[in-house]
Write a protein that holds these residues in place. Structure first.
Motif, mmCIF file in Angstrom:
data_model
loop_
_atom_site.group_PDB
_atom_site.id
_atom_site.type_symbol
_atom_site.label_atom_id
_atom_site.label_comp_id
_atom_site.label_asym_id
_atom_site.label_seq_id
_atom_site.Cartn_x
_atom_site.Cartn_y
_atom_site.Cartn_z
ATOM 1 N N GLN A 1 0.859 -1.319 -0.231
ATOM 2 C CA GLN A 1 -0.202 -0.238 -0.112
ATOM 3 C C GLN A 1 1.018 1.649 0.381
ATOM 4 N N TYR B 1 2.434 1.963 -3.271
ATOM 5 C CA TYR B 1 1.516 2.439 -4.628
ATOM 6 C C TYR B 1 0.871 4.068 -3.752
ATOM 7 N N GLU B 2 0.559 3.668 -2.962
ATOM 8 C CA GLU B 2 0.714 5.582 -2.379
ATOM 9 C C GLU B 2 1.270 6.356 -2.870
ATOM 10 N N LYS B 3 3.726 6.239 -2.585
ATOM 11 C CA LYS B 3 4.855 6.345 -3.246
ATOM 12 C C LYS B 3 4.352 6.957 -4.521
ATOM 13 N N THR B 4 4.105 5.754 -5.496
ATOM 14 C CA THR B 4 4.016 5.881 -7.466
ATOM 15 C C THR B 4 2.890 6.508 -8.166
ATOM 16 N N TYR B 5 2.164 6.293 -6.940
ATOM 17 C CA TYR B 5 0.162 6.711 -7.550
ATOM 18 C C TYR B 5 0.701 8.080 -8.289
ATOM 19 N N PRO C 1 -2.016 10.862 -10.433
ATOM 20 C CA PRO C 1 -3.506 11.260 -10.645
ATOM 21 C C PRO C 1 -3.070 12.106 -11.772
ATOM 22 N N ASP D 1 -4.148 7.733 -13.478
ATOM 23 C CA ASP D 1 -5.701 7.760 -13.419
ATOM 24 C C ASP D 1 -6.586 8.320 -14.070
#
Length: 72
Positions: free
Chosen positions: A56, A59-63, A65, A68
């Protein structure tokens, strides 16, 4: 004595040593204790939770937007 003879002798002694070592172990037909099973289960659950948390965070580090939004 030739080296092949010594090699064969060492292999025979090695096999006999493993046979003797295996014969000395008593047969255990007992089931593992529930305490041991619960410890293993708790340990696996702990590892699973830490792996999920690490995934998690990654994922948050490489998210991104923008990516997406393009996927939507």
């Amino acid at each position: 004595m030739g080296t092949r003879f010594l090699l064969a002798l060492c292999l025979v002694l090695l096999v006999l040593g493993f046979e003797v070592q295996g014969a000395q172990l008593p047969q255990q037909d007992e089931r593992p204790s529930p305490a041991l099973l619960s410890q293993v289960q708790e340990s696996l659950s702990s590892y699973w939770e830490s792996a999920k948390a690490a995934a998690q965070k990654l994922y948050e580090k490489t998210y991104l937007p923008a990516v997406d939004e393009k996927l939507r």
